[in-house]
Design a protein around this motif. Structure first.
Motif, PDB file in Angstrom:
ATOM      1  N   THR A 164      13.351  28.505 -38.480  1.00  0.00           N
ATOM      2  CA  THR A 164      12.563  29.366 -38.317  1.00  0.00           C
ATOM      3  C   THR A 164      10.964  29.060 -38.299  1.00  0.00           C
ATOM      4  O   THR A 164      10.775  27.818 -38.409  1.00  0.00           O
ATOM      5  CB  THR A 164      12.488  30.511 -39.356  1.00  0.00           C
ATOM      6  N   ARG A 165      10.390  29.859 -37.650  1.00  0.00           N
ATOM      7  CA  ARG A 165       8.807  29.260 -37.483  1.00  0.00           C
ATOM      8  C   ARG A 165       8.249  29.049 -38.725  1.00  0.00           C
ATOM      9  O   ARG A 165       7.375  28.037 -39.153  1.00  0.00           O
ATOM     10  CB  ARG A 165       8.051  30.424 -37.091  1.00  0.00           C
ATOM     11  N   SER A 166       8.702  29.824 -39.759  1.00  0.00           N
ATOM     12  CA  SER A 166       8.233  29.424 -41.229  1.00  0.00           C
ATOM     13  C   SER A 166       8.643  28.198 -41.629  1.00  0.00           C
ATOM     14  O   SER A 166       7.808  27.495 -42.587  1.00  0.00           O
ATOM     15  CB  SER A 166       8.723  30.613 -42.221  1.00  0.00           C
ATOM     16  N   ASP A 167       9.948  27.686 -41.214  1.00  0.00           N
ATOM     17  CA  ASP A 167      10.440  26.505 -41.487  1.00  0.00           C
ATOM     18  C   ASP A 167       9.580  25.391 -41.102  1.00  0.00           C
ATOM     19  O   ASP A 167       9.236  24.494 -41.624  1.00  0.00           O
ATOM     20  CB  ASP A 167      11.819  26.120 -41.088  1.00  0.00           C
ATOM     21  N   ARG A 168       9.018  25.577 -39.922  1.00  0.00           N
ATOM     22  CA  ARG A 168       8.360  24.538 -39.149  1.00  0.00           C
ATOM     23  C   ARG A 168       7.091  24.794 -39.536  1.00  0.00           C
ATOM     24  O   ARG A 168       6.439  23.142 -39.571  1.00  0.00           O
ATOM     25  CB  ARG A 168       8.409  24.958 -37.529  1.00  0.00           C
ATOM     26  N   ARG A 169       6.542  25.563 -40.165  1.00  0.00           N
ATOM     27  CA  ARG A 169       4.861  25.695 -40.536  1.00  0.00           C
ATOM     28  C   ARG A 169       5.028  24.700 -42.017  1.00  0.00           C
ATOM     29  O   ARG A 169       4.328  23.959 -42.432  1.00  0.00           O
ATOM     30  CB  ARG A 169       4.421  27.014 -40.866  1.00  0.00           C
ATOM     31  N   ARG A 170       6.089  24.924 -42.623  1.00  0.00           N
ATOM     32  CA  ARG A 170       6.175  24.510 -44.024  1.00  0.00           C
ATOM     33  C   ARG A 170       6.600  22.869 -44.021  1.00  0.00           C
ATOM     34  O   ARG A 170       5.646  22.092 -44.452  1.00  0.00           O
ATOM     35  CB  ARG A 170       7.522  25.060 -44.773  1.00  0.00           C
TER      36      ARG A 170
ATOM     37  N   ALA B 268      15.980  21.247 -42.783  1.00  0.00           N
ATOM     38  CA  ALA B 268      14.969  22.286 -42.134  1.00  0.00           C
ATOM     39  C   ALA B 268      15.191  23.466 -42.898  1.00  0.00           C
ATOM     40  O   ALA B 268      14.220  24.345 -43.263  1.00  0.00           O
ATOM     41  CB  ALA B 268      15.028  22.129 -40.933  1.00  0.00           C
ATOM     42  N   THR B 269      16.261  23.886 -42.925  1.00  0.00           N
ATOM     43  CA  THR B 269      16.716  25.447 -43.485  1.00  0.00           C
ATOM     44  C   THR B 269      17.268  25.181 -44.659  1.00  0.00           C
ATOM     45  O   THR B 269      17.851  26.531 -45.244  1.00  0.00           O
ATOM     46  CB  THR B 269      17.764  26.005 -42.571  1.00  0.00           C
TER      47      THR B 269
ATOM     48  N   HIS C 169      14.778  22.809 -50.162  1.00  0.00           N
ATOM     49  CA  HIS C 169      13.554  22.486 -49.432  1.00  0.00           C
ATOM     50  C   HIS C 169      12.652  23.486 -49.012  1.00  0.00           C
ATOM     51  O   HIS C 169      11.290  23.339 -49.033  1.00  0.00           O
ATOM     52  CB  HIS C 169      13.901  21.547 -48.308  1.00  0.00           C
ATOM     53  N   ARG C 170      13.177  24.690 -48.914  1.00  0.00           N
ATOM     54  CA  ARG C 170      12.195  25.944 -48.320  1.00  0.00           C
ATOM     55  C   ARG C 170      11.480  26.121 -49.655  1.00  0.00           C
ATOM     56  O   ARG C 170      10.343  26.585 -49.576  1.00  0.00           O
ATOM     57  CB  ARG C 170      13.034  27.117 -47.896  1.00  0.00           C
ATOM     58  N   ARG C 171      12.027  26.094 -50.744  1.00  0.00           N
ATOM     59  CA  ARG C 171      11.437  26.362 -52.240  1.00  0.00           C
ATOM     60  C   ARG C 171      10.362  25.302 -52.623  1.00  0.00           C
ATOM     61  O   ARG C 171       9.391  25.453 -53.083  1.00  0.00           O
ATOM     62  CB  ARG C 171      12.425  26.724 -53.308  1.00  0.00           C
TER      63      ARG C 171
END
Length: 269
Positions: free
Chosen positions: A5-11, A83-84, A88-90
């Motif tokens: 997602t865009r949020s993933d890319r920003r992170r 990426a998802t 790694h999101r956390r």
């Protein structure tokens, strides 16, 4: 595999940019660019001979390995499989914060703001505790993930734990703290003992993770080396540091073996 997602890319971008900032900061802190080596900045308050809990000069070589791991993580988290991934999101933003705070700490020392360096390194330590907690409660996807992610965070946390103790002590000494009549040797032993307790807590929380034990042990061993062969000398501090290393490593091995046995028993059941 889900689509990032865009949020993933920003992170991911935030982690990568923060890594670049941290690396530039490391060059400044080492004096390679226009900065002053940390040991010489802030009036030498963080030099190996400044306090009884200052690690020997060779201890700082560990930063090369930590920075290598952080760059590897910045690249690793960009790969499609990560990426998802929930871990790694956390992890992304806490690690990014640690990288920015690392650079901020270097800047505070470069501008002789020793008093500011303490809250900065405390915030850095908090970010790393959060990161370590995430790695300890989420499963790595592969051996590479375990080495790059868990290993880097563990080394980073262990070393910053020692650095925080040294930093706080350096500020107190620089401000003329006289220890309420208690001898400097005893204060140093107490500080080293606290570092040992931190090592026990990390061993328990991380179920015997090796990386933080190695970096904590490394830092404490260099404190012992500096107090035995350098100035100021302090045999009590050196002995306490050696004991702390043995306790941390021993506790880590015991906890790791118990965790492995527990996992084997669960599998058989």
């Amino acid at each position: 595999m889900s689509t990032p997602t865009r949020s993933d890319r920003r992170r991911q971008a935030t982690v990568a940019i923060s890594a670049v900032i941290a690396i530039v900061g490391s060059f400044v802190g080492s004096g390679v660019l226009f900065g002053t080596p940390i040991a010489e900045a802030a009036g030498g308050a963080l030099a190996a001979d400044a306090t009884l809990v200052a690690p020997g000069t060779g201890a700082f070589q560990i930063w090369g390995l930590i920075y290598l791991g952080l760059v590897a993580y910045a690249v690793w988290q960009f790969l499609p499989a990560q990426a998802t991934a929930e871990r790694h999101r956390r992890l992304g933003y806490p690690i990014a914060w640690s990288l920015v705070l690392n650079a901020a700490w270097i800047l505070s020392i470069q501008f002789d703001q020793l008093w500011l360096s303490v809250p900065v390194i405390a915030a850095l330590l908090v970010a790393l505790v959060i990161s370590f907690r995430i790695t300890a409660t989420t499963k790595s996807a592969s051996v590479v993930d375990a080495v790059v992610t868990d290993g880097t965070v563990g080394l980073y946390l262990g070393w910053v734990s020692v650095a925080t103790a040294a930093n706080v002590t350096a500020l107190l000494v620089a401000e003329g703290f006289e220890g309420f009549g208690i001898s400097p040797d005893l204060w140093a032993v107490v500080i080293v003992a606290v570092a040992g307790l931190v090592g026990l807590a990390v061993a328990t929380l991380g179920r015997g993770r090796i990386a933080p034990a190695l970096s904590l042990g490394w830092g404490l061993a260099w404190i012992a080396q500096a107090r035995l062969s350098g100035s100021p000398e302090s045999t009590p501090t050196a002995v306490a540091a050696i004991v702390a290393v043995v306790v941390i490593v021993g506790a880590t091995v015991v906890v790791r073996l118990r965790s492995a046995r527990g996992a084997a028993s669960t599998t058989r059941a």
